[in-house]
Design a protein around this motif. Structure first.
Motif, PDB file in Angstrom:
ATOM      1  N   LEU A   1       1.052  -1.202   0.217  1.00 40.71           N
ATOM      2  CA  LEU A   1       0.015  -0.492  -0.248  1.00 40.71           C
ATOM      3  C   LEU A   1       1.125   1.229   0.110  1.00 40.71           C
ATOM      4  N   VAL A   2       0.953   1.896  -1.031  1.00 38.81           N
ATOM      5  CA  VAL A   2       1.221   3.558  -1.396  1.00 38.81           C
ATOM      6  C   VAL A   2       0.413   4.345  -0.253  1.00 38.81           C
ATOM      7  N   ASP A   3      -0.947   4.650  -0.611  1.00 41.62           N
ATOM      8  CA  ASP A   3      -1.306   5.450  -0.388  1.00 41.62           C
ATOM      9  C   ASP A   3      -2.663   5.907  -0.675  1.00 41.62           C
ATOM     10  N   VAL A   4      -3.363   6.825  -0.369  1.00 37.33           N
ATOM     11  CA  VAL A   4      -5.175   6.461  -0.194  1.00 37.33           C
ATOM     12  C   VAL A   4      -5.187   7.590   0.055  1.00 37.33           C
TER      13      VAL A   4
ATOM     14  N   VAL B   1      -7.461   4.266  -4.231  1.00 38.03           N
ATOM     15  CA  VAL B   1      -6.586   3.619  -3.602  1.00 38.03           C
ATOM     16  C   VAL B   1      -4.773   2.690  -4.046  1.00 38.03           C
ATOM     17  N   LYS B   2      -3.852   3.537  -4.187  1.00 39.52           N
ATOM     18  CA  LYS B   2      -1.858   3.350  -4.966  1.00 39.52           C
ATOM     19  C   LYS B   2      -1.495   2.219  -3.927  1.00 39.52           C
ATOM     20  N   VAL B   3      -1.153   1.357  -5.114  1.00 39.28           N
ATOM     21  CA  VAL B   3      -0.546   0.234  -4.954  1.00 39.28           C
ATOM     22  C   VAL B   3       0.862  -0.424  -5.704  1.00 39.28           C
ATOM     23  N   ARG B   4       1.546  -0.711  -5.169  1.00 45.28           N
ATOM     24  CA  ARG B   4       2.706  -1.572  -5.868  1.00 45.28           C
ATOM     25  C   ARG B   4       2.921  -3.022  -5.778  1.00 45.28           C
ATOM     26  N   LEU B   5       2.650  -3.354  -6.832  1.00 41.69           N
ATOM     27  CA  LEU B   5       3.149  -4.800  -7.007  1.00 41.69           C
ATOM     28  C   LEU B   5       4.107  -5.344  -6.871  1.00 41.69           C
ATOM     29  N   VAL B   6       5.039  -6.365  -6.099  1.00 39.71           N
ATOM     30  CA  VAL B   6       6.355  -6.633  -6.114  1.00 39.71           C
ATOM     31  C   VAL B   6       6.348  -7.914  -6.351  1.00 39.71           C
ATOM     32  N   GLY B   7       7.710  -8.798  -6.804  1.00 40.84           N
ATOM     33  CA  GLY B   7       7.727  -9.644  -7.153  1.00 40.84           C
ATOM     34  C   GLY B   7       7.468 -10.033  -8.526  1.00 40.84           C
TER      35      GLY B   7
END
Length: 72
Positions: A25-28, A33-39
């Motif tokens: 979760l980056v921010d709301v 909702v701002k998210v970063r997918l990783v891996g």
């Protein structure tokens, strides 16, 4: 609201981790909702589908104030 979103993401996280990925979760801001997918999820061509049909759907179901989910 950010805490509520984080709680819901914790329920989604195991499914992403099972495929070698994860979500941060980056921010709301104003229901976005701002998210970063990783891996493995970070470079997956299906990541937009995962966000729309998985993460966004669950978040909207659990938290009606969520407008959309955006990757950053």
């Amino acid at each position: 609201m950010k805490e509520r979103v984080q709680e819901v993401l914790e329920t989604i996280r195991p499914a992403l981790q099972a495929d070698g990925g994860d979500i941060e979760l980056v921010d709301v801001v104003d229901g976005v909702v701002k998210v970063r997918l990783v891996g493995a999820c970070g470079g997956c061509p299906m990541s937009q589908l995962t966000l729309a049909n998985g993460v966004e759907r669950v978040l909207k179901q659990e938290i009606p104030e969520v407008v959309r989910v955006e990757p950053v």
